[in-house]
Design a protein around this motif. Structure first.
Motif, short mmCIF file in Angstrom:
data_model
loop_
_atom_site.label_atom_id
_atom_site.label_comp_id
_atom_site.label_asym_id
_atom_site.label_seq_id
_atom_site.Cartn_x
_atom_site.Cartn_y
_atom_site.Cartn_z
N ILE A 200 -3.20 5.66 -4.92
CA ILE A 200 -3.64 4.99 -6.16
C ILE A 200 -2.54 4.03 -6.65
CG2 ILE A 200 -4.10 5.41 -8.62
CD1 ILE A 200 -5.66 7.92 -7.79
N ILE A 201 -1.27 4.43 -6.47
CA ILE A 201 -0.16 3.56 -6.89
C ILE A 201 0.09 2.48 -5.83
CG2 ILE A 201 2.34 3.48 -7.38
CD1 ILE A 201 2.04 6.47 -8.31
N TYR A 202 0.14 2.92 -4.55
CA TYR A 202 0.59 2.02 -3.49
C TYR A 202 -0.32 0.81 -3.25
CZ TYR A 202 1.53 0.08 1.06
OH TYR A 202 1.77 -0.80 2.06
N PHE A 203 -1.61 1.07 -3.02
CA PHE A 203 -2.48 -0.03 -2.58
C PHE A 203 -2.65 -1.14 -3.63
CE2 PHE A 203 -3.81 3.05 0.72
CZ PHE A 203 -3.57 2.26 1.83
N PRO A 204 -2.93 -0.81 -4.92
CA PRO A 204 -3.01 -1.90 -5.90
C PRO A 204 -1.68 -2.62 -6.08
CG PRO A 204 -3.98 0.11 -6.78
CD PRO A 204 -3.29 0.48 -5.50
N LEU A 205 -0.58 -1.86 -6.09
CA LEU A 205 0.74 -2.47 -6.27
C LEU A 205 1.04 -3.42 -5.12
CD1 LEU A 205 3.30 -2.61 -7.98
CD2 LEU A 205 4.18 -0.61 -6.77
#
Length: 321
Positions: A200-205
């Motif tokens: 959830i943090i990695y892909f959008p960031l």
């Protein structure tokens, strides 16, 4: 209008899953080979409890490992990872692309939708990740326990016999025989708690950092931008979920020295770590994990954006529809 062939979504969607799987697999193999010793140090540091601290830091752990187990001791458990990292990476990257594609059909891909796509990717991946990590952690930690026997005999229960470190196949058979499939999925809850927030943090960031470096509205970002974005997003997400990673490592370790705590589940593990080691214990191995994850994801994004899978597939004979 003439579209650039590399990195464009249209080409990706035409080539579809096979290219993504090849890219994910190659990236995983290169990445694991590069950073596995640091991952081994992370597991051993996270598993140390206050009474039985054998290693003071990552470098101390690696030096002692080479000394007692030889250079290849640092790659203990690597075979499991190399075998299973390809499907794991492939599932994660392909699932994220799949969810992003479907969520963006009816308009703009908002941050919430990007996070949902990451959530889907993280959930899909634990099918492979949990058994992989379960086996890898036993193999990585076997050397720590063996070294403890030699260097810190007071932490070993009286009458315990020194046994040879098991192989991955022996471990798999033993777990299946004693506990069935559930044995391989021990720590599934903790793995979900780690991998879903991570994605959830990695892909959008990553997507948003990568967009900042795009040359134009249509063209892909240059590969060094993808690499840096992958590294930054990966290490940020890794440190953010490190407390859960410590819990997961502790829950999935089957063998313990006599002076070390055992845990019945996630809440029991949190309670005992807080009581006996304090909140700082939840950051054990965070530095190692950031060092492992950053290049892993950086390499993955470069392979993905260079379109290595597409390049390999271009040599296959084309089927006429």
């Amino acid at each position: 209008s003439h579209q650039q062939p590399r990195g464009t979504n249209r080409l990706r969607d035409q080539k579809g899953l096979p290219a993504k799987l090849i890219n994910g697999g190659i990236a995983g193999l290169i990445g694991v080979t590069c950073v596995f010793p640091i991952d081994l140090a992370k597991t051993r540091l996270q598993n140390q409890q206050n009474g039985s601290r054998l290693y003071t830091s990552m470098s101390d752990c690696l030096i002692k490992t080479i000394r007692s187990e030889g250079y290849f001791g640092m790659y203990r458990g690597a075979a499991v990872n190399l075998t299973l990292v390809t499907p794991e990476k492939a599932i994660k990257l392909a699932a994220n692309d799949f969810f992003r594609h479907h969520l963006s059909k009816d308009g703009k891909l908002t941050l919430l939708k990007e996070m949902l796509a990451g959530c889907g990717a993280g959930t899909c991946q634990v099918i492979v990740t949990t058994p992989m990590e379960m086996l890898k952690i036993q193999l990585q930690d076997a050397g720590r326990l063996a070294a403890q026997r030699k260097l810190m005999p007071e932490t070993v229960a009286a009458g315990t016999v020194e046994t040879k470190s098991p192989t991955a196949m022996q471990l798999t058979r033993q777990l299946l025989r004693e506990k069935g499939i559930a044995g391989l999925y021990k720590g599934l809850g903790a793995t979900l708690l780690r991998d879903v927030p991570f994605s959830i943090i990695y892909f959008p960031l990553f997507a948003n950092l990568n967009n900042l470096g795009k040359r134009g509205a249509e063209g892909p970002a240059p590969f060094y931008v993808s690499f840096v974005s992958g590294c930054v997003a990966g290490s940020t997400a890794a440190v953010a979920v490190n407390p859960v990673d410590v819990i997961k490592t502790r829950l999935q370790s089957l063998n313990r020295a006599s002076t070390e705590d055992t845990y019945s589940g996630v809440t029991d593990c949190i309670r005992k770590i807080m009581r006996n080691e304090g909140p700082a214990a939840f950051l054990k191995g965070a530095y190692c994990r950031a060092l492992v994850i950053a290049p892993l994801f950086g390499i993955a994004q470069v392979v993905y954006f260079l379109g290595v899978g597409e390049f390999i597939l271009s040599f296959l004979p084309k089927k006429d529809n």
